[in-house]
Design a protein around this motif. Structure first.
Motif, PDB file in Angstrom:
ATOM      1  N   GLY A 116       0.809  -1.211   0.000  1.00 33.72           N
ATOM      2  CA  GLY A 116       0.000   0.000   0.000  1.00 33.72           C
ATOM      3  C   GLY A 116       0.839   1.257   0.000  1.00 33.72           C
ATOM      4  O   GLY A 116       0.357   2.338   0.361  1.00 33.72           O
ATOM      5  N   ALA A 117       2.094   1.154  -0.394  1.00 33.95           N
ATOM      6  CA  ALA A 117       2.982   2.316  -0.405  1.00 33.95           C
ATOM      7  C   ALA A 117       2.646   3.219  -1.582  1.00 33.95           C
ATOM      8  O   ALA A 117       2.482   2.750  -2.710  1.00 33.95           O
ATOM      9  N   ARG A 118       2.571   4.508  -1.318  1.00 30.19           N
ATOM     10  CA  ARG A 118       2.281   5.479  -2.387  1.00 30.19           C
ATOM     11  C   ARG A 118       3.539   6.148  -2.901  1.00 30.19           C
ATOM     12  O   ARG A 118       3.612   6.519  -4.075  1.00 30.19           O
ATOM     13  N   ARG A 119       4.525   6.338  -2.046  1.00 30.50           N
ATOM     14  CA  ARG A 119       5.766   7.013  -2.432  1.00 30.50           C
ATOM     15  C   ARG A 119       6.948   6.120  -2.057  1.00 30.50           C
ATOM     16  O   ARG A 119       7.011   5.604  -0.930  1.00 30.50           O
ATOM     17  N   ASP A 144       4.702   6.728  -7.152  1.00 27.53           N
ATOM     18  CA  ASP A 144       5.389   8.004  -7.003  1.00 27.53           C
ATOM     19  C   ASP A 144       6.812   7.738  -6.502  1.00 27.53           C
ATOM     20  O   ASP A 144       7.013   7.388  -5.342  1.00 27.53           O
ATOM     21  N   VAL A 145       7.773   7.874  -7.396  1.00 28.59           N
ATOM     22  CA  VAL A 145       9.181   7.656  -7.042  1.00 28.59           C
ATOM     23  C   VAL A 145       9.777   9.004  -6.642  1.00 28.59           C
ATOM     24  O   VAL A 145       9.958   9.875  -7.482  1.00 28.59           O
ATOM     25  N   VAL A 146      10.082   9.159  -5.356  1.00 28.91           N
ATOM     26  CA  VAL A 146      10.500  10.473  -4.855  1.00 28.91           C
ATOM     27  C   VAL A 146      12.009  10.683  -4.944  1.00 28.91           C
ATOM     28  O   VAL A 146      12.476  11.825  -4.876  1.00 28.91           O
ATOM     29  N   SER A 147      12.783   9.603  -5.082  1.00 25.06           N
ATOM     30  CA  SER A 147      14.227   9.751  -5.248  1.00 25.06           C
ATOM     31  C   SER A 147      14.788   8.495  -5.892  1.00 25.06           C
ATOM     32  O   SER A 147      14.254   7.393  -5.705  1.00 25.06           O
ATOM     33  N   VAL A 148      15.882   8.681  -6.646  1.00 22.99           N
ATOM     34  CA  VAL A 148      16.533   7.571  -7.338  1.00 22.99           C
ATOM     35  C   VAL A 148      18.040   7.723  -7.163  1.00 22.99           C
ATOM     36  O   VAL A 148      18.607   8.766  -7.497  1.00 22.99           O
ATOM     37  N   GLU A 178      10.414  11.242   2.581  1.00 20.58           N
ATOM     38  CA  GLU A 178       9.027  11.170   2.128  1.00 20.58           C
ATOM     39  C   GLU A 178       8.641   9.787   1.633  1.00 20.58           C
ATOM     40  O   GLU A 178       7.452   9.521   1.396  1.00 20.58           O
ATOM     41  N   ALA A 179       9.613   8.912   1.470  1.00 17.52           N
ATOM     42  CA  ALA A 179       9.326   7.575   0.941  1.00 17.52           C
ATOM     43  C   ALA A 179       8.708   6.689   2.011  1.00 17.52           C
ATOM     44  O   ALA A 179       9.153   6.685   3.156  1.00 17.52           O
ATOM     45  N   GLU A 201      16.567  -0.302  10.670  1.00 15.76           N
ATOM     46  CA  GLU A 201      17.425   0.870  10.493  1.00 15.76           C
ATOM     47  C   GLU A 201      16.654   2.041   9.893  1.00 15.76           C
ATOM     48  O   GLU A 201      16.811   3.185  10.320  1.00 15.76           O
ATOM     49  N   LEU A 202      15.801   1.761   8.905  1.00 11.78           N
ATOM     50  CA  LEU A 202      15.099   2.826   8.194  1.00 11.78           C
ATOM     51  C   LEU A 202      13.715   3.126   8.764  1.00 11.78           C
ATOM     52  O   LEU A 202      13.143   4.181   8.490  1.00 11.78           O
ATOM     53  N   GLY A 203      13.164   2.190   9.524  1.00 14.75           N
ATOM     54  CA  GLY A 203      11.836   2.392  10.080  1.00 14.75           C
ATOM     55  C   GLY A 203      10.736   2.329   9.049  1.00 14.75           C
ATOM     56  O   GLY A 203       9.686   2.974   9.199  1.00 14.75           O
TER      57      GLY A 203
END
Length: 242
Positions: A116-119, A144-148, A178-179, A201-203
């Protein structure tokens, strides 16, 4: 017994698959056939080796092994074809194999939906231009890919030797505040033993290529397995809500 079939390029992180098999339970068998592309997989000029006809010829060994589904376990070998080309690729593979087929590229799309991830953020062991093609592929399905972040095309043999420290550092550098999930699309990364550590680590959920590839094969075989050691994707309930 459910048998899952995989076409895997080279040998960089192929030992992730027996490790995942052990975590899934005794009634699931993993069958792996190696293709011969290896570390050239991330070069755009090498992608002819990923032709649907070639994969169709290589899948016969999995068919004879009694696989219930097959997944082409090269993320870049799918998405560089574009959305329509990747669909044609797995369609040809399914027809040749006589069983449901998919690719790791489509596995990521389906796994993002599952969570269910949007970003999302992307950390790829590809040159930046190839990493951007993966982002474009995801966006074709509305993600929605916020960073690459690309790694500059580090050879598969090198990233295959990364341990947990290198993997965590790469994940931190690739994440974005925002991801809602981080995607690591390289099947040349050893990640099966490190997904809980990455997510802690990333939560947030972390989707890694070999993890997603096996999950996609289970989805095709209409199996759902609760395996928390393989991360949020393998828990009963998604931890990110739409």
């Amino acid at each position: 017994m459910t048998a899952l079939g995989f076409l895997y390029p080279g040998h960089s992180a192929d030992d992730d698959y027996p490790r995942i098999e052990q975590l899934l339970g005794s009634d699931i068998r993993v069958e792996l056939v190696h293709t011969d592309l290896g570390e050239e997989a991330h070069r755009l000029d090498a992608q002819g080796a990923h032709s649907a006809a070639r994969l169709a010829a290589e899948v016969q060994e999995l068919r004879h092994a009694g696989a219930d589904a097959v997944v082409w376990a090269s993320t870049s070998g799918g998405f560089v074809q574009g959305w329509d080309g990747a669909q044609d690729q797995v369609r040809t593979l399914a027809q040749a194999a006589g069983m449901p087929a998919s690719s790791t590229s489509f596995g990521f799309v389906h796994a993002v939906r599952e969570l269910g991830a949007r970003r999302v953020a992307v950390g790829a062991t590809y040159p930046q231009e190839v990493a951007q093609l993966f982002a474009q592929f995801l966006r074709s399905d509305g993600v929605d890919v916020v960073s690459v972040r690309g790694s500059g095309g580090t050879p598969a043999g090198e990233v295959g030797g990364w341990g947990e420290a290198e993997l965590l550092a790469f994940a931190r550098e690739s994440d974005h505040p925002e991801a809602e999930a981080l995607l690591l699309p390289g099947t040349d990364l050893h990640t099966a033993a490190h997904i809980p550590a990455l997510e802690k680590e990333l939560g947030k959920p972390v989707l890694t290529a070999n993890q997603v590839t096996v999950w996609e094969a289970l989805r095709l075989a209409d199996r759902r397995v609760n395996a928390p050691e393989l991360g949020a994707l393998f828990t009963r309930e998604p931890i990110v809500q739409a």
